[in-house]
Motif scaffolding. Structure first.
Motif, PDB file in Angstrom:
ATOM      1  N   ARG A 166       4.343  15.785   0.627  1.00 20.58           N
ATOM      2  CA  ARG A 166       4.864  15.126   1.833  1.00 20.58           C
ATOM      3  C   ARG A 166       3.768  14.999   2.894  1.00 20.58           C
ATOM      4  NH1 ARG A 166       9.880  17.079  -0.041  1.00 20.58           N
ATOM      5  NH2 ARG A 166       9.377  19.243   0.312  1.00 20.58           N
ATOM      6  N   LEU A 167       3.014  16.072   3.058  1.00 19.21           N
ATOM      7  CA  LEU A 167       1.942  16.058   4.057  1.00 19.21           C
ATOM      8  C   LEU A 167       0.903  14.999   3.699  1.00 19.21           C
ATOM      9  CD1 LEU A 167       0.669  17.333   6.569  1.00 19.21           C
ATOM     10  CD2 LEU A 167      -0.499  18.959   5.073  1.00 19.21           C
ATOM     11  N   TRP A 168       0.533  14.983   2.412  1.00 24.79           N
ATOM     12  CA  TRP A 168      -0.455  14.007   1.937  1.00 24.79           C
ATOM     13  C   TRP A 168       0.031  12.584   2.174  1.00 24.79           C
ATOM     14  CZ3 TRP A 168       0.198  10.355  -1.962  1.00 24.79           C
ATOM     15  CH2 TRP A 168      -0.961   9.651  -2.326  1.00 24.79           C
ATOM     16  N   PHE A 169       1.294  12.350   1.820  1.00 22.72           N
ATOM     17  CA  PHE A 169       1.874  11.016   1.958  1.00 22.72           C
ATOM     18  C   PHE A 169       1.892  10.576   3.429  1.00 22.72           C
ATOM     19  CE2 PHE A 169       5.787   8.311   2.250  1.00 22.72           C
ATOM     20  CZ  PHE A 169       5.303   7.244   1.514  1.00 22.72           C
ATOM     21  N   CYS A 170       2.323  11.491   4.312  1.00 23.22           N
ATOM     22  CA  CYS A 170       2.373  11.165   5.757  1.00 23.22           C
ATOM     23  C   CYS A 170       0.979  10.819   6.275  1.00 23.22           C
ATOM     24  CB  CYS A 170       2.907  12.357   6.558  1.00 23.22           C
ATOM     25  SG  CYS A 170       4.632  12.690   6.248  1.00 23.22           S
ATOM     26  N   GLN A 171       0.002  11.623   5.875  1.00 24.15           N
ATOM     27  CA  GLN A 171      -1.368  11.402   6.364  1.00 24.15           C
ATOM     28  C   GLN A 171      -1.934  10.077   5.863  1.00 24.15           C
ATOM     29  OE1 GLN A 171      -3.193  15.023   4.976  1.00 24.15           O
ATOM     30  NE2 GLN A 171      -2.896  16.067   6.944  1.00 24.15           N
ATOM     31  N   GLU A 172      -1.655   9.765   4.593  1.00 27.10           N
ATOM     32  CA  GLU A 172      -2.184   8.528   4.013  1.00 27.10           C
ATOM     33  C   GLU A 172      -1.543   7.290   4.654  1.00 27.10           C
ATOM     34  OE1 GLU A 172      -4.753   8.115   1.782  1.00 27.10           O
ATOM     35  OE2 GLU A 172      -5.030  10.255   2.166  1.00 27.10           O
ATOM     36  N   ALA A 204       9.270   5.141 -10.618  1.00 27.89           N
ATOM     37  CA  ALA A 204      10.511   4.994  -9.836  1.00 27.89           C
ATOM     38  C   ALA A 204      10.209   4.621  -8.384  1.00 27.89           C
ATOM     39  CB  ALA A 204      11.321   6.286  -9.874  1.00 27.89           C
ATOM     40  N   ALA A 205       8.921   4.668  -8.008  1.00 27.50           N
ATOM     41  CA  ALA A 205       8.537   4.466  -6.603  1.00 27.50           C
ATOM     42  C   ALA A 205       9.037   3.143  -6.035  1.00 27.50           C
ATOM     43  CB  ALA A 205       7.019   4.545  -6.475  1.00 27.50           C
ATOM     44  N   ARG A 206       8.948   2.085  -6.830  1.00 26.39           N
ATOM     45  CA  ARG A 206       9.311   0.755  -6.328  1.00 26.39           C
ATOM     46  C   ARG A 206      10.794   0.716  -5.917  1.00 26.39           C
ATOM     47  NH1 ARG A 206       6.493  -3.778  -6.245  1.00 26.39           N
ATOM     48  NH2 ARG A 206       4.784  -2.751  -7.314  1.00 26.39           N
ATOM     49  N   VAL A 207      11.648   1.291  -6.769  1.00 23.85           N
ATOM     50  CA  VAL A 207      13.083   1.279  -6.479  1.00 23.85           C
ATOM     51  C   VAL A 207      13.389   2.216  -5.309  1.00 23.85           C
ATOM     52  CG1 VAL A 207      15.380   1.629  -7.452  1.00 23.85           C
ATOM     53  CG2 VAL A 207      13.540   0.831  -8.904  1.00 23.85           C
ATOM     54  N   LYS A 261       0.834  -1.207   0.000  1.00 25.58           N
ATOM     55  CA  LYS A 261       0.000   0.000   0.000  1.00 25.58           C
ATOM     56  C   LYS A 261       0.871   1.261   0.000  1.00 25.58           C
ATOM     57  CE  LYS A 261      -4.224  -1.636   0.274  1.00 25.58           C
ATOM     58  NZ  LYS A 261      -5.159  -1.388  -0.847  1.00 25.58           N
ATOM     59  N   ILE A 262       1.980   1.202   0.748  1.00 25.50           N
ATOM     60  CA  ILE A 262       2.875   2.375   0.783  1.00 25.50           C
ATOM     61  C   ILE A 262       3.486   2.608  -0.602  1.00 25.50           C
ATOM     62  CG2 ILE A 262       4.971   3.355   1.818  1.00 25.50           C
ATOM     63  CD1 ILE A 262       4.303   1.806   4.375  1.00 25.50           C
ATOM     64  N   ILE A 263       3.849   1.520  -1.277  1.00 22.01           N
ATOM     65  CA  ILE A 263       4.394   1.655  -2.643  1.00 22.01           C
ATOM     66  C   ILE A 263       3.347   2.292  -3.552  1.00 22.01           C
ATOM     67  CG2 ILE A 263       5.221   0.394  -4.682  1.00 22.01           C
ATOM     68  CD1 ILE A 263       6.459  -1.665  -2.731  1.00 22.01           C
ATOM     69  N   GLU A 264       2.103   1.878  -3.397  1.00 23.78           N
ATOM     70  CA  GLU A 264       1.028   2.479  -4.216  1.00 23.78           C
ATOM     71  C   GLU A 264       0.940   3.984  -3.982  1.00 23.78           C
ATOM     72  OE1 GLU A 264      -2.838   0.702  -3.727  1.00 23.78           O
ATOM     73  OE2 GLU A 264      -2.043  -1.296  -4.114  1.00 23.78           O
ATOM     74  N   LEU A 265       1.006   4.380  -2.718  1.00 27.09           N
ATOM     75  CA  LEU A 265       0.928   5.806  -2.384  1.00 27.09           C
ATOM     76  C   LEU A 265       2.122   6.566  -2.975  1.00 27.09           C
ATOM     77  CD1 LEU A 265      -0.148   5.534   1.367  1.00 27.09           C
ATOM     78  CD2 LEU A 265      -1.567   6.343  -0.528  1.00 27.09           C
ATOM     79  N   LEU A 266       3.296   5.941  -2.869  1.00 30.29           N
ATOM     80  CA  LEU A 266       4.503   6.577  -3.394  1.00 30.29           C
ATOM     81  C   LEU A 266       4.427   6.710  -4.917  1.00 30.29           C
ATOM     82  CD1 LEU A 266       7.033   7.594  -1.938  1.00 30.29           C
ATOM     83  CD2 LEU A 266       8.119   5.394  -2.389  1.00 30.29           C
ATOM     84  N   THR A 267       3.833   5.706  -5.550  1.00 32.86           N
ATOM     85  CA  THR A 267       3.701   5.729  -7.011  1.00 32.86           C
ATOM     86  C   THR A 267       2.825   6.901  -7.465  1.00 32.86           C
ATOM     87  OG1 THR A 267       3.921   3.329  -7.036  1.00 32.86           O
ATOM     88  CG2 THR A 267       3.069   4.346  -9.044  1.00 32.86           C
TER      89      THR A 267
END
Lengths: 107, 204
Positions: free
Chosen positions: B191-197, B151-154, B139-145
């Motif tokens: 960054r804020l969005w990612f942290c919250q998710e 490039a998120a996976r790497v 799920k974190i990889i999905e959010l990063l993507t």
């Protein structure tokens, strides 16, 4: 390399300047932003020459330098000469160099 | 540093790498002919950096195209560089993104080194396990993507290595992983969005 190469290279997207470094190690022709960077390209050529194709461990064909500004300096080694380029960062260098190599092959 | 190199070498096409600080090799997998290539590259990159200094510019990255392979050199800070030798088949645009990510992570490790050891002691949570946290990884990889694309996976893989090297990998320490991964996000809003998710993922 001649004026046609410079004119055509300047029309490639993202290119801001072009310089031809001759076998003497001096810039023989330059256009756009490369004009004020002649000494840099001459230095780059002098540093690269001992490592140029088939000459040493590196067999160097091309140098691409990204700086902290919105610019990329490239030097394409062509036998005893080189083509120096100033380009914008948005343009992928692989694409840019493919365009330039096609241009050099035509000329 | 070895972990950083090992992860970078997992990028398709990368053959070997080296991390040098003030002339001291901190980690290297260059051997044989590639060691000669590294020595020649260092000499050349030194000359380029000096030339740029005269122009009032700083070096961001040097790529030396050798035909069958390329040498990519990225400075971490003055006198501290990360160098990779990559085959012609390497996706250099992807490699650049991954290297820049590693550089940011190394910088963060350097700047936070004393605090990292303190936090890893104080935040250990024996009631959680690797399995709990690893269930959240996809799920974190999905959010990063969503934020940084393919490039998120790497980037995630590198981030997790850094995290595991400095923290106990538990749900309680997830905030540190988020901090490491956030370095690669483009804006404070992202960054804020990612942290919250991510927080929402493990708090339900």
């Amino acid at each position: 390399m001649n004026d046609t190469v410079i004119d055509e290279a300047m029309r490639i997207g993202g290119v801001r300047g072009v310089a031809v470094v001759g076998a003497s190690g001096k810039v023989s022709a330059a256009s756009g932003a490369a004009g004020e960077l002649s000494h840099f390209f001459e230095m780059l050529f002098a540093a690269a020459l001992p490592h140029a194709r088939d000459a040493a461990a590196l067999s160097l064909r091309r140098i691409v330098v990204r700086t902290d500004r919105d610019e990329v300096f490239s030097l394409l080694m062509e036998r005893a000469e080189a083509l120096g380029l100033v380009s914008e960062k948005w343009r992928p260098v692989t694409e840019l160099c493919a365009d330039l190599e096609a241009l050099l092959a035509r000329n | 540093m070895r972990t950083v190199l090992r992860d970078l070498e997992s990028v398709s096409g990368v053959r070997c790498g080296c991390i040098v600080r003030d002339g001291e090799v901190l980690a290297s997998t260059f051997i044989g002919d590639s060691a000669a290539t590294l020595a020649a590259s260092r000499e050349l990159v030194g000359a380029i950096a000096e030339g740029l200094e005269l122009l009032g510019r700083e070096l961001d990255e040097v790529l030396l195209d050798l035909g069958e392979a390329s040498v990519v050199v990225v400075p971490v800070e003055e006198g501290f560089t990360l160098t990779l030798l990559a085959g012609a088949e390497t996706n250099l645009d992807l490699l650049r993104v991954v290297m820049q990510s590693s550089v940011r992570q190394i910088r963060m490790m350097l700047s936070r080194a004393p605090q990292v050891s303190a936090s890893s002691v104080s935040t250990k949570q024996p009631d959680t396990s690797d399995e709990d946290v690893e269930r959240l990884f996809p799920k974190i990889i999905e959010l990063l993507t969503v934020s940084i694309g393919p490039a998120a996976r790497v980037v995630f893989k590198h981030g997790v290595s850094m995290w595991k090297a400095s923290h106990t990998p538990t749900v309680g320490n997830l905030v540190s992983l988020v901090e490491i991964l956030s370095v690669d996000l483009a804006s404070d809003e992202d960054r804020l969005w990612f942290c919250q998710e991510v927080e929402r993922l493990h708090t339900g």
